[in-house]
Design a protein around this motif. Structure first.
Motif, PDB file in Angstrom:
ATOM      1  N   ILE A 156       0.833  -1.209   0.000  1.00 40.29           N
ATOM      2  CA  ILE A 156       0.000   0.000   0.000  1.00 40.29           C
ATOM      3  C   ILE A 156       0.865   1.255   0.000  1.00 40.29           C
ATOM      4  O   ILE A 156       0.606   2.214  -0.740  1.00 40.29           O
ATOM      5  N   ALA A 157       1.911   1.263   0.821  1.00 41.31           N
ATOM      6  CA  ALA A 157       2.800   2.430   0.885  1.00 41.31           C
ATOM      7  C   ALA A 157       3.470   2.688  -0.457  1.00 41.31           C
ATOM      8  O   ALA A 157       3.699   3.839  -0.835  1.00 41.31           O
ATOM      9  N   GLU A 158       3.772   1.629  -1.206  1.00 37.60           N
ATOM     10  CA  GLU A 158       4.481   1.782  -2.475  1.00 37.60           C
ATOM     11  C   GLU A 158       3.576   2.196  -3.630  1.00 37.60           C
ATOM     12  O   GLU A 158       4.060   2.691  -4.649  1.00 37.60           O
ATOM     13  N   ILE A 159       2.254   1.989  -3.499  1.00 36.28           N
ATOM     14  CA  ILE A 159       1.361   2.377  -4.599  1.00 36.28           C
ATOM     15  C   ILE A 159       0.644   3.698  -4.340  1.00 36.28           C
ATOM     16  O   ILE A 159       0.173   4.344  -5.276  1.00 36.28           O
ATOM     17  N   ALA A 160       0.567   4.140  -3.073  1.00 36.62           N
ATOM     18  CA  ALA A 160      -0.254   5.298  -2.731  1.00 36.62           C
ATOM     19  C   ALA A 160       0.490   6.612  -2.966  1.00 36.62           C
ATOM     20  O   ALA A 160       1.696   6.695  -2.718  1.00 36.62           O
ATOM     21  N   THR A 243       2.786  11.369 -15.209  1.00 38.10           N
ATOM     22  CA  THR A 243       3.573  10.635 -14.210  1.00 38.10           C
ATOM     23  C   THR A 243       5.073  10.790 -14.425  1.00 38.10           C
ATOM     24  O   THR A 243       5.858  10.134 -13.739  1.00 38.10           O
ATOM     25  N   SER A 244       5.467  11.642 -15.354  1.00 38.75           N
ATOM     26  CA  SER A 244       6.887  11.717 -15.730  1.00 38.75           C
ATOM     27  C   SER A 244       7.777  12.116 -14.556  1.00 38.75           C
ATOM     28  O   SER A 244       8.851  11.531 -14.349  1.00 38.75           O
ATOM     29  N   GLN A 245       7.330  13.111 -13.768  1.00 39.18           N
ATOM     30  CA  GLN A 245       8.161  13.580 -12.657  1.00 39.18           C
ATOM     31  C   GLN A 245       8.291  12.501 -11.578  1.00 39.18           C
ATOM     32  O   GLN A 245       9.399  12.239 -11.086  1.00 39.18           O
ATOM     33  N   GLU A 246       7.155  11.884 -11.207  1.00 42.06           N
ATOM     34  CA  GLU A 246       7.189  10.836 -10.183  1.00 42.06           C
ATOM     35  C   GLU A 246       8.013   9.646 -10.660  1.00 42.06           C
ATOM     36  O   GLU A 246       8.816   9.085  -9.900  1.00 42.06           O
ATOM     37  N   SER A 399       6.851   0.737   6.828  1.00 43.07           N
ATOM     38  CA  SER A 399       6.700   0.616   5.375  1.00 43.07           C
ATOM     39  C   SER A 399       7.292   1.805   4.622  1.00 43.07           C
ATOM     40  O   SER A 399       7.493   1.737   3.411  1.00 43.07           O
ATOM     41  N   GLU A 400       7.601   2.902   5.349  1.00 42.35           N
ATOM     42  CA  GLU A 400       8.069   4.126   4.697  1.00 42.35           C
ATOM     43  C   GLU A 400       9.577   4.345   4.766  1.00 42.35           C
ATOM     44  O   GLU A 400      10.144   4.990   3.889  1.00 42.35           O
ATOM     45  N   ILE A 401      10.242   3.835   5.804  1.00 44.20           N
ATOM     46  CA  ILE A 401      11.580   4.337   6.114  1.00 44.20           C
ATOM     47  C   ILE A 401      12.730   3.549   5.500  1.00 44.20           C
ATOM     48  O   ILE A 401      13.864   4.035   5.476  1.00 44.20           O
ATOM     49  N   PHE A 402      12.458   2.332   4.981  1.00 45.83           N
ATOM     50  CA  PHE A 402      13.563   1.537   4.447  1.00 45.83           C
ATOM     51  C   PHE A 402      13.704   1.731   2.950  1.00 45.83           C
ATOM     52  O   PHE A 402      12.716   1.629   2.214  1.00 45.83           O
ATOM     53  N   PRO A 403      14.932   1.981   2.452  1.00 44.58           N
ATOM     54  CA  PRO A 403      15.164   2.009   1.006  1.00 44.58           C
ATOM     55  C   PRO A 403      14.804   0.658   0.392  1.00 44.58           C
ATOM     56  O   PRO A 403      14.927  -0.376   1.047  1.00 44.58           O
ATOM     57  N   ILE A 404      14.396   0.674  -0.864  1.00 44.51           N
ATOM     58  CA  ILE A 404      13.863  -0.545  -1.474  1.00 44.51           C
ATOM     59  C   ILE A 404      14.918  -1.634  -1.627  1.00 44.51           C
ATOM     60  O   ILE A 404      14.596  -2.823  -1.665  1.00 44.51           O
ATOM     61  N   ASN A 405      16.201  -1.269  -1.667  1.00 41.63           N
ATOM     62  CA  ASN A 405      17.234  -2.294  -1.808  1.00 41.63           C
ATOM     63  C   ASN A 405      17.428  -3.109  -0.533  1.00 41.63           C
ATOM     64  O   ASN A 405      17.983  -4.216  -0.576  1.00 41.63           O
ATOM     65  N   VAL A 406      16.974  -2.601   0.634  1.00 43.13           N
ATOM     66  CA  VAL A 406      17.072  -3.370   1.884  1.00 43.13           C
ATOM     67  C   VAL A 406      15.696  -3.627   2.493  1.00 43.13           C
ATOM     68  O   VAL A 406      15.592  -4.212   3.575  1.00 43.13           O
ATOM     69  N   LYS A 407      14.636  -3.195   1.806  1.00 45.31           N
ATOM     70  CA  LYS A 407      13.299  -3.267   2.404  1.00 45.31           C
ATOM     71  C   LYS A 407      12.900  -4.698   2.733  1.00 45.31           C
ATOM     72  O   LYS A 407      12.282  -4.965   3.775  1.00 45.31           O
ATOM     73  N   THR A 462       6.922  11.686   9.026  1.00 52.37           N
ATOM     74  CA  THR A 462       7.017  11.304   7.613  1.00 52.37           C
ATOM     75  C   THR A 462       5.815  11.780   6.800  1.00 52.37           C
ATOM     76  O   THR A 462       5.731  11.484   5.605  1.00 52.37           O
ATOM     77  N   LYS A 463       4.925  12.517   7.416  1.00 55.80           N
ATOM     78  CA  LYS A 463       3.721  12.985   6.720  1.00 55.80           C
ATOM     79  C   LYS A 463       4.076  13.902   5.542  1.00 55.80           C
ATOM     80  O   LYS A 463       4.955  14.753   5.645  1.00 55.80           O
ATOM     81  N   GLY A 464       3.363  13.718   4.420  1.00 55.05           N
ATOM     82  CA  GLY A 464       3.456  14.642   3.300  1.00 55.05           C
ATOM     83  C   GLY A 464       4.748  14.604   2.511  1.00 55.05           C
ATOM     84  O   GLY A 464       5.059  15.539   1.780  1.00 55.05           O
ATOM     85  N   ARG A 465       5.522  13.516   2.627  1.00 53.75           N
ATOM     86  CA  ARG A 465       6.767  13.395   1.875  1.00 53.75           C
ATOM     87  C   ARG A 465       6.749  12.096   1.084  1.00 53.75           C
ATOM     88  O   ARG A 465       6.136  11.105   1.500  1.00 53.75           O
ATOM     89  N   THR A 466       7.414  12.081  -0.055  1.00 50.94           N
ATOM     90  CA  THR A 466       7.505  10.849  -0.824  1.00 50.94           C
ATOM     91  C   THR A 466       8.409   9.863  -0.091  1.00 50.94           C
ATOM     92  O   THR A 466       9.206  10.248   0.779  1.00 50.94           O
ATOM     93  N   LEU A 467       8.286   8.580  -0.452  1.00 48.10           N
ATOM     94  CA  LEU A 467       9.133   7.560   0.176  1.00 48.10           C
ATOM     95  C   LEU A 467      10.603   7.860  -0.051  1.00 48.10           C
ATOM     96  O   LEU A 467      11.433   7.670   0.844  1.00 48.10           O
TER      97      LEU A 467
END
Length: 476
Positions: A156-160, A243-246, A399-407, A462-467
C-alpha cells in the motif's frame, strides 16, 4: 457621468465575474480527474487489505470456538493451548521469509503465497479429526499472517500517493481489528467448522482481485522492468495523469541504490541504514511489550477478575477497536504520524495506571465498589489509545523508512521482532498476573512511558513526503 476609470472598473468587474465560474469549472474538473485517477489506488488497497482481514480472522478464531473444539475432538487443555499458541510460531516463520519472497516474486506474488497458506490452513482445520490436523492448519494460517503483516502495508505504501499513504496504510490495522471483531461475534452462532470456512472468503477475494490490480511500481523499477513500471504507475495515477516527474524521481533513486552491493542482514547495521533499523525495531518492541497481546488474549479474564461482566466488556472492547482505528485512519495524514503515536502512548500509560489502581483496590479490599469502574475505564482507554496510534502507526512508518534495496530483509527483521515480542507478551501475561495483578499494569505503563521518550527523541515525522524523500532524509 461615467468616467473612463469607471468603464475600466466595470470591465474588470465583468472579467472577474466571467473568470470565477471558469476557475470553479477548472477546479471541479481537476477534482473530478483526481478522483478518477485515484480509484485504482483505492481498489488496489481494498484488494490488499483483504489479507489484513484474513489476518484478523486467524487471530479471532481460537477464542469463541474453544469449548466446542475441545468437546468435539476430546482435546485436553494442554492440546488446545498448543493449538491456540502455535500460530505465533507459524507467523515467525512467515516473518523470516516474507521479505525475500516479496523481493523475489513481487508484492502480489507474496500475497498469493500467503493466501495459499491460509486456504490450506483453514481447510486442514475444517476437516480435522484430531489435534495434529488442527495444529498443522494453525501453523499454516500463522505463516500466512506473518507474510501478510509485512507485505500488505509495504504494498500500500508503495502504490499510494503521498497525500493518501498514511490513511490507506492504516486500513491494514483497521481490517485486522474488523476481522477479529467479526470472528468474535459470528463465532457465537456458527459451529467451529463453519467459522473456519468463513476464513476462506477474504482469501478468495484477494486471490481473484490480484488479477485486476497492478504490481508495485517501485518493485518493478527495482527489478529492471522499465515498461511494466511505467505502465503500473500510469494505471495507478490514471491514463490522463502526467507521471513523468514521479517516475523519474523513483527511477533516479533506485539507480542510486543499485550502486550499492546486494544487501545482507549484517548490512542493516551499517551507518547508512542503522537509524531506520533502530526506528522500526524500537517501535515494534514498544508496540508489543506495552502489553497489548496479553490484554487482547485475556480481556475476558481481566474483566472477570476485576468484577465486571465479561460478555458486556468484550463486546464494548471489540466495537471500540473498530471505531477508534477508523478514526486514526482519518487523522494520520492530517495530524501526522508522530503526534498520533504520542497521544496513543500517553493514553496507554493512563489506561495502564487506571487498571493497576483497579487491581490494587481489589487486592487490598479497598473501595471494592470502585474497582470494576476503574478496571473497565482503564481497559477501554488502553484499547482505544492503542487503536488510534500504536496499533497502526509503527507498521506505517516501517513501510516508509527503508530504502527498497534493503526493504525485504529489513522488513523481515522488523516483522520477526514484532512476532517474537507478541509471543513474549502473551506468554508472560499469566505469570505476571499471578505475581502481581496491579504490578503487571504498572510495568506496562512504564514501558509505554519509555515509548513516549523513544518517539520524541528518535522517530521522525514522515507525513506529506515521498518515500524517496523520507529515506534520503533518514539514511543520508
Amino acid at each position: 457621468m461615467v468616467t473612463k476609470k469607471d468603464e475600466e472598473r466595470g470591465q474588470d468587474s465583468l472579467q472577474e465575474e466571467n473568470r470565477e465560474p471558469l476557475l470553479q469549472d477548472q477546479e471541479k474538473t481537476s477534482a473530478d480527474r483526481k478522483d478518477k485517477h485515484e480509484w485504482m489506488v483505492y481498489f488496489s488497497t481494498f484488494v490488499a487489505v483483504c489479507g489484513s482481514y484474513s489476518f484478523g480472522t486467524c487471530v479471532g478464531y481460537s477464542s469463541p470456538v474453544q469449548s466446542a473444539i475441545t468437546e468435539d475432538l476430546n482435546l485436553s487443555i494442554a492440546e488446545y493451548s498448543l493449538f491456540g499458541s502455535i500460530m505465533t510460531f507459524g507467523a515467525m516463520a512467515g516473518a523470516i521469509t516474507c521479505g525475500p519472497i516479496a523481493d523475489f516474486i513481487g508484492r502480489k506474488g507474496a500475497m498469493r503465497t500467503s493466501s495459499a497458506f491460509c486456504v490450506a490452513g483453514w481447510l486442514a482445520i475444517y476437516f480435522a479429526k484430531g489435534s495434529l490436523a488442527l495444529d498443522i492448519g494453525r501453523v499454516a494460517t500463522g505463516y500466512g499472517m506473518g507474510v501478510f503483516s509485512y507485505v500488505v502495508p509495504v504494498f500500500i505504501a508503495e502504490i499510494a500517493p503521498k497525500n493518501l499513504r498514511g490513511a490507506l496504510t492504516t486500513l491494514n490495522q483497521l481490517m485486522i481489528v474488523c476481522g477479529v471483531s467479526v470472528s468474535f461475534i459470528i463465532g457465537t452462532v456458527l459451529s467451529w467448522r463453519a467459522l473456519a470456512l468463513t476464513g476462506l472468503i477474504p482469501c478468495a477475494i484477494l486471490i481473484f482481485g490480484l488479477f485486476f490490480i497492478p504490481e508495485s511500481p517501485r518493485w518493478l523499477a527495482k527489478v529492471g522492468q522499465r515498461k511494466e513500471f511505467e505502465a503500473a504507475l500510469q494505471k495507478l495515477r490514471g491514463k490522463d495523469a502526467d507521471t513523468s516527474q514521479e517516475a523519474a524521481e523513483i527511477q533516479d533513486y533506485i539507480e542510486t541504490l543499485q550502486q550499492f552491493p546486494k544487501a545482507k542482514l549484517l548490512d542493516l547495521f551499517q551507518t547508512r541504514y542503522l537509524r531506520s533499523v533502530i526506528i522500526a525495531v524500537g517501535l515494534m518492541v514498544c508496540q508489543q511489550l506495552g502489553g497489548i497481546n496479553g490484554v487482547c488474549f485475556y480481556v475476558t479474564s481481566i474483566f472477570e477478575s476485576a468484577g465486571f461482566p465479561s460478555n458486556v466488556g468484550t463486546i464494548i472492547y471489540a466495537c471500540l477497536q473498530v471505531v477508534i482505528t477508523a478514526l486514526g485512519a482519518t487523522l494520520i495524514d492530517k495530524a501526522g504520524r508522530k503526534p498520533l503515536i504520542l497521544v496513543s502512548a500517553s493514553g496507554l500509560v493512563l489506561g495502564s495506571v487506571l487498571t493497576a489502581i483497579a487491581f490494587y483496590l481489589k487486592t487490598y479490599e479497598i473501595a471494592l465498589e470502585a474497582s470494576p469502574i476503574f478496571a473497565v475505564t482503564g481497559i477501554l482507554i488502553y484499547v482505544g489509545s492503542f487503536s488510534i496510534g500504536m496499533g497502526a502507526v509503527p507498521w506505517v512508518i516501517m513501510s516508509e523508512i527503508f530504502p527498497i534495496n534493503v526493504k525485504g530483509i529489513a522488513g523481515s527483521l522488523a516483522t520477526l521482532v514484532n512476532w517474537i515480542m507478541a509471543w513474549l507478551a502473551s506468554y508472560t501475561f499469566n505469570y505476571l498476573m499471578s505475581w502481581s495483578s496491579y504490578g503487571t499494569f504498572i510495568l506496562y505503563g512504564a514501558v509505554n512511558a519509555i515509548a513516549i521518550v523513544f518517539v520524541v527523541k528518535v522517530v521522525p515525522e514522515t507525513k506529506g513526503r515521498t518515500l524517496e524523500q523520507i529515506q534520503a532524509a533518514i539514511n543520508g
